[in-house]
Write a protein that holds these residues in place. Structure first.
Motif, short mmCIF file in Angstrom:
data_model
loop_
_atom_site.label_atom_id
_atom_site.label_comp_id
_atom_site.label_asym_id
_atom_site.label_seq_id
_atom_site.Cartn_x
_atom_site.Cartn_y
_atom_site.Cartn_z
N ILE A 55 -15.53 8.41 11.48
CA ILE A 55 -15.98 7.51 10.41
C ILE A 55 -15.03 6.33 10.28
O ILE A 55 -15.44 5.17 10.12
CB ILE A 55 -16.09 8.27 9.07
N PHE A 56 -13.72 6.61 10.34
CA PHE A 56 -12.72 5.57 10.13
C PHE A 56 -12.24 5.04 11.48
O PHE A 56 -11.56 5.74 12.23
CB PHE A 56 -11.56 6.13 9.30
N ARG A 57 -12.60 3.80 11.76
CA ARG A 57 -12.30 3.19 13.03
C ARG A 57 -10.96 2.45 12.98
O ARG A 57 -10.55 1.97 11.91
CB ARG A 57 -13.41 2.21 13.42
N PRO A 58 -10.26 2.32 14.11
CA PRO A 58 -8.96 1.64 14.12
C PRO A 58 -8.99 0.22 13.58
O PRO A 58 -7.96 -0.29 13.11
CB PRO A 58 -8.57 1.67 15.61
N THR A 59 -10.15 -0.45 13.64
CA THR A 59 -10.23 -1.81 13.12
C THR A 59 -10.00 -1.87 11.61
O THR A 59 -9.77 -2.95 11.06
CB THR A 59 -11.60 -2.44 13.44
N LEU A 60 -10.06 -0.71 10.94
CA LEU A 60 -9.80 -0.67 9.49
C LEU A 60 -8.31 -0.73 9.17
O LEU A 60 -7.93 -0.97 8.02
CB LEU A 60 -10.40 0.60 8.88
N LEU A 61 -7.47 -0.49 10.17
CA LEU A 61 -6.03 -0.57 9.96
C LEU A 61 -5.61 -2.03 9.89
O LEU A 61 -5.97 -2.83 10.75
CB LEU A 61 -5.28 0.14 11.09
N GLY A 62 -4.87 -2.40 8.87
CA GLY A 62 -4.44 -3.78 8.74
C GLY A 62 -3.58 -3.97 7.52
O GLY A 62 -3.39 -3.05 6.71
N GLU A 63 -3.06 -5.17 7.37
CA GLU A 63 -2.10 -5.42 6.29
C GLU A 63 -2.73 -5.37 4.91
O GLU A 63 -2.02 -5.20 3.91
CB GLU A 63 -1.42 -6.77 6.50
N ASP A 64 -4.05 -5.51 4.82
CA ASP A 64 -4.71 -5.43 3.52
C ASP A 64 -5.14 -4.02 3.16
O ASP A 64 -5.73 -3.80 2.10
CB ASP A 64 -5.93 -6.36 3.48
N ARG A 65 -4.87 -3.05 4.04
CA ARG A 65 -5.20 -1.65 3.78
C ARG A 65 -4.08 -0.76 4.26
O ARG A 65 -3.37 -1.10 5.20
CB ARG A 65 -6.50 -1.24 4.48
N ALA A 66 -3.95 0.39 3.61
CA ALA A 66 -2.97 1.39 4.04
C ALA A 66 -3.63 2.75 4.03
O ALA A 66 -4.19 3.16 3.01
CB ALA A 66 -1.75 1.38 3.13
N PHE A 67 -3.59 3.43 5.17
CA PHE A 67 -3.97 4.84 5.23
C PHE A 67 -2.67 5.62 5.07
O PHE A 67 -1.84 5.67 6.00
CB PHE A 67 -4.63 5.17 6.57
N LEU A 68 -2.47 6.20 3.90
CA LEU A 68 -1.24 6.94 3.62
C LEU A 68 -1.38 8.38 4.09
O LEU A 68 -2.41 9.02 3.87
CB LEU A 68 -0.94 6.92 2.13
N ALA A 69 -0.34 8.88 4.74
CA ALA A 69 -0.36 10.24 5.27
C ALA A 69 0.84 11.00 4.74
O ALA A 69 1.99 10.56 4.90
CB ALA A 69 -0.33 10.22 6.80
N GLY A 70 0.57 12.16 4.11
CA GLY A 70 1.63 13.05 3.67
C GLY A 70 1.73 14.22 4.64
O GLY A 70 0.72 14.87 4.95
N ARG A 71 2.93 14.49 5.14
CA ARG A 71 3.12 15.51 6.16
C ARG A 71 3.99 16.65 5.67
O ARG A 71 4.95 16.44 4.93
CB ARG A 71 3.75 14.89 7.41
N ALA A 72 3.65 17.84 6.14
CA ALA A 72 4.48 19.02 5.94
C ALA A 72 4.63 19.68 7.30
O ALA A 72 3.63 19.98 7.96
CB ALA A 72 3.84 19.99 4.94
N GLY A 73 5.85 19.85 7.76
CA GLY A 73 6.07 20.41 9.09
C GLY A 73 5.48 19.56 10.19
O GLY A 73 5.08 20.08 11.24
N GLY A 74 5.39 18.25 9.97
CA GLY A 74 4.86 17.34 10.98
C GLY A 74 3.36 17.18 10.96
O GLY A 74 2.82 16.32 11.65
#
Length: 242
Positions: free
Chosen positions: A141-160
Motif C-alpha cells: 500500500i505504501f510506496r517508496p515515493t511517499l517517503l520525503g521531507e514533508d512526511r515521516a514514517f516513524l518506526a519504533g523498534r524493540a530488539g531490532g
C-alpha cells in the motif's frame, strides 16, 4: 484542555490534511483524484483501506461525493468528514465512526520507553514497516515515493524489529498523524510521545491533528489531544438507491 486556535479552522485543516494524505497514497499507485470545493473524489477505485471520496465541507451534498466515484466495484467507501451525510439511500452503510483530534504544538512530557525510534529511509525498511503495521505482511500500500521531507514514517523498534509506528504529514498549518500502531498496546503511549517529539523537532510550532476511535482515541486523549468533531466512514454494500 484549552484549544488555542479557532476550533472550526483546526477542524477544516485536519480534514484537508487527511484528504491530501489520501490523495498522496492514491497518486503513488497511479490513481489521480480530483479536488472540488466540497469534496476530494477518485473516479478509479483507490488502494485498499483508502476512501474513494472525502468531504471537505460540512455543507457538501451526498451527490458531490457519490456521483463521481465507482460504486460498482467492491470496497468503495466515503469519508464523511463532518458526520453530516446520509448515504444509506445510495447503498452505503456506516463502517465506523471516529473523532477528529487536536493537540497544541509542543513535545510530549519526558517518559521512559523500551523502544528505539527512527524514520524509515528506504524501500526495504518501508516494506518492513508496512508488515508491522498490517500485522502479517506488506501489501504494497505504501510506496517508496511517499517517503520525503514533508512526511515521516516513524518506526519504533524493540530488539531490532519494528513493533510500533506512525505516519506524520507536515503541512503549512498542521502536522497530520495517521496509521499509528503498536503491536503491544503497552507501547501505544510511547508511540504518541514519539510522534509529538518528531513534530516538535522538525516543525516546532505546528499543532498536531488526526482522527481516532475507541481505545485508540483514549490513548490520544492521554497524550494531550482533545476532540474536534465527529466523522463517519461509509462502505458501499451493493444496495440499490431508493
Amino acid at each position: 484542555m484549552i484549544i488555542t486556535r479557532d476550533t472550526d479552522a483546526l477542524l477544516l485543516a485536519a480534514v484537508r490534511d487527511n484528504a491530501e494524505w489520501c490523495d498522496a497514497v492514491c497518486r503513488a499507485h497511479g490513481v489521480e483524484g480530483s479536488v472540488g470545493a466540497d469534496a476530494w473524489t477518485s473516479a478509479r477505485r483507490t488502494p485498499p483501506l483508502y476512501p474513494d471520496a472525502v468531504s471537505l465541507s460540512p455543507t457538501a451534498a451526498a451527490a458531490a461525493l457519490v456521483d463521481p466515484i465507482d460504486t460498482a466495484s467492491p470496497g468503495c467507501s466515503v469519508k464523511d468528514s463532518f458526520a453530516s451525510l446520509d448515504l444509506a439511500p445510495a447503498g452505503f452503510e456506516v463502517l465506523f465512526e471516529a473523532q477528529w483530534i487536536h493537540r497544541p504544538a509542543g513535545p510530549a512530557p519526558a517518559a521512559a520507553s523500551r523502544l528505539e525510534w527512527s524514520e524509515v529511509t528506504g524501500a526495504e525498511e518501508l516494506e518492513a514497516w508496512e508488515a508491522a503495521w498490517d500485522g502479517t505482511e506488506s501489501g504494497g500500500i505504501f510506496r517508496p515515493t511517499l517517503l520525503g521531507e514533508d512526511r515521516a514514517f516513524l518506526a519504533g523498534r524493540a530488539g531490532g524489529r519494528i513493533v510500533a509506528g506512525a505516519v506524520v504529514c507536515f503541512g503549512a498549518e498542521v502536522a497530520g498523524v495517521s496509521n499509528l500502531f503498536a503491536r503491544d498496546p503497552a507501547d501505544t503511549d510511547a508511540t504518541w510521545a514519539a510522534v509529538l517529539d518528531a513534530v516538535a523537532a522538525r516543525r516546532p510550532g505546528l499543532p498536531v491533528v488526526g482522527y481516532e476511535h475507541g481505545e485508540d482515541l483514549d490513548a490520544a486523549v492521554r497524550a494531550g489531544f482533545a476532540p474536534l468533531g465527529p466523522l463517519r466512514v461509509w462502505l458501499h454494500t451493493g444496495g440499490e438507491a431508493n
